[in-house]
Write an enzyme that holds these catalytic residues in place. Structure first.
Site, PDB file in Angstrom:
ATOM      1  N   ASP A  46       0.840  -1.204   0.000  1.00  0.00           N
ATOM      2  CA  ASP A  46       0.000   0.000   0.000  1.00  0.00           C
ATOM      3  C   ASP A  46       0.872   1.251   0.000  1.00  0.00           C
ATOM      4  O   ASP A  46       0.684   2.164  -0.806  1.00  0.00           O
ATOM      5  CB  ASP A  46      -0.913   0.019   1.237  1.00  0.00           C
ATOM      6  CG  ASP A  46      -1.932  -1.109   1.244  1.00  0.00           C
ATOM      7  OD1 ASP A  46      -3.083  -0.869   0.858  1.00  0.00           O
ATOM      8  OD2 ASP A  46      -1.559  -2.227   1.632  1.00  0.00           O
ATOM      9  N   ASP A 134      -5.897   4.990  -5.398  1.00  0.00           N
ATOM     10  CA  ASP A 134      -5.988   3.939  -4.392  1.00  0.00           C
ATOM     11  C   ASP A 134      -4.812   3.004  -4.677  1.00  0.00           C
ATOM     12  O   ASP A 134      -4.825   2.258  -5.663  1.00  0.00           O
ATOM     13  CB  ASP A 134      -7.298   3.169  -4.465  1.00  0.00           C
ATOM     14  CG  ASP A 134      -7.549   2.362  -3.200  1.00  0.00           C
ATOM     15  OD1 ASP A 134      -6.556   1.952  -2.573  1.00  0.00           O
ATOM     16  OD2 ASP A 134      -8.721   2.145  -2.842  1.00  0.00           O
ATOM     17  N   THR A 139      -7.326  -4.362  -0.106  1.00  0.00           N
ATOM     18  CA  THR A 139      -6.186  -4.882   0.651  1.00  0.00           C
ATOM     19  C   THR A 139      -6.487  -6.257   1.242  1.00  0.00           C
ATOM     20  O   THR A 139      -5.612  -7.125   1.293  1.00  0.00           O
ATOM     21  CB  THR A 139      -5.780  -3.895   1.769  1.00  0.00           C
ATOM     22  OG1 THR A 139      -5.392  -2.650   1.161  1.00  0.00           O
ATOM     23  CG2 THR A 139      -4.598  -4.430   2.574  1.00  0.00           C
TER      24      THR A 139
END
Length: 348
Positions: A46, A134, A139
């Site tokens: 991320d 994003d 996730t």
């Protein structure tokens, strides 16, 4: 206006971020999944993906000042005890950029990575140009080794004009496949993209084949229709809507904006998303997917049939629910949604 330069930069940024994410997913351990202050999971992918996209856009589009609305920030990374995790992210970013020959001589420090991530603090809005990211959408799917996406879009005066989405685990043939269909599971990795007024396209993420235009399904027989929803506990309202429409197949559950991609190329006819009353969606969860779907001939709207409004900052301004479908099926679905919500005494 042509957005060729912006599209090229976005495709490079997203492709490199996807490369980083694939590397992390292959070796990810449960102990390497952090929990943020909002109790949602986060991984090195991320943070690393956001840093890569930020750095690539800034370089490819200079001297334009980058305005980026993105999901992650460095609050947790700057806390004591995060040093090893942060150094690992920096190494990932450095090696991912070096894998592209145009960035082979780039030097990236830990501070560079932190600043690149924090570049995503823009608030967006109805004026100017803002990129919306994003870095790892879905996730939880990513952690399970399943579907996720890297979604990047460009807002100009509050309107989405460019969208690029990498779906590293999405089959090149169809998202709606049997789990034991090994040929589809092995042949995966898609890069979807669209610019306003120019259609939507997909190509293999490895870039070895030219882009192919995608179009939403032409199927009007609802008994044969497929519909998608998020990978979560079953939502009774979705079942009620499907029953009213005469859809007999069970929903296909997929994490992330990969559902938008699937609708855009005709893998399914409908994607429904109904969340808790009062919840306002983040724009990065829908910006890239929405333009890819609409440019493929589909529609993206709320329960009143109104297109999503990305001009109000980080959150969408919309009535409850998001419906992604074809133009021909839209009125039938809106009617079924209204009737189902009234029966369950749900307010819009």
């Amino acid at each position: 206006m042509s957005y060729e330069k912006e599209l090229a930069a976005a495709k490079k940024a997203v492709s490199l971020a996807a490369r980083l994410s694939q590397r992390v997913q292959k070796t990810l351990l449960q102990s390497e999944v952090w929990t943020k202050s909002d109790r949602t999971p986060v991984t090195a992918a991320d943070y690393g993906s956001q840093a890569v996209v930020s750095l690539v856009l800034a370089r490819e589009l200079k001297p334009v000042t980058l305005s980026l609305v993105a999901e992650e920030d460095t609050g947790d990374l700057r806390k004591k005890g995060s040093e090893v995790f942060l150094e690992g992210i920096t190494k990932l970013v450095r090696e991912t950029l070096a894998s592209d020959e145009s960035y082979a001589d780039s030097t990236v420090s830990t501070e560079d990575v932190l600043n690149a991530i924090d570049c995503g603090k823009s608030q967006g809005g109805s004026s100017g140009c803002h990129w919306v990211l994003d870095p790892i959408d879905g996730t939880r799917g990513f952690v399970r080794g399943e579907q996720y996406a890297v979604g990047l879009a460009l807002l100009v005066e509050g309107k989405v004009v460019v969208g690029v989405m990498a779906c590293p685990n999405l089959p090149l043939s169809s998202a709606v496949v049997e789990r034991d269909d090994k040929s589809c599971q092995d042949n995966v990795g898609c890069l979807f993209f669209a610019t306003t007024g120019s259609g939507a396209y997909v190509q293999p993420l490895n870039g070895n084949s030219p882009p192919q235009e995608v179009r939403v399904s032409s199927n009007e027989n609802l008994e044969e229709a497929k519909f998608l929803e998020s990978y979560h506990m079953p939502i009774p309202l979705h079942s009620s809507i499907a029953k009213k429409l005469g859809i007999t197949a069970l929903p296909v559950r997929i994490d992330s904006q990969a559902k938008y991609a699937a609708v855009s190329r005709g893998d399914a006819e409908m994607y429904l998303r109904f969340t808790l009353v009062g919840y306002r969606e983040w724009i990065w969860d829908h910006a890239a997917g929405s333009i890819i779907t609409t440019e493929a001939g589909g529609v993206v709207c709320d329960v009143e049939g109104t297109p999503l409004d990305f001009s109000k900052g980080k959150r969408l301004d919309h009535k409850r629910g998001i419906i992604v479908t074809t133009k021909k099926l839209k009125p039938l679905i809106l009617k079924a949604v209204k009737e189902s919500m009234e029966e369950e005494n749900l307010c819009v």
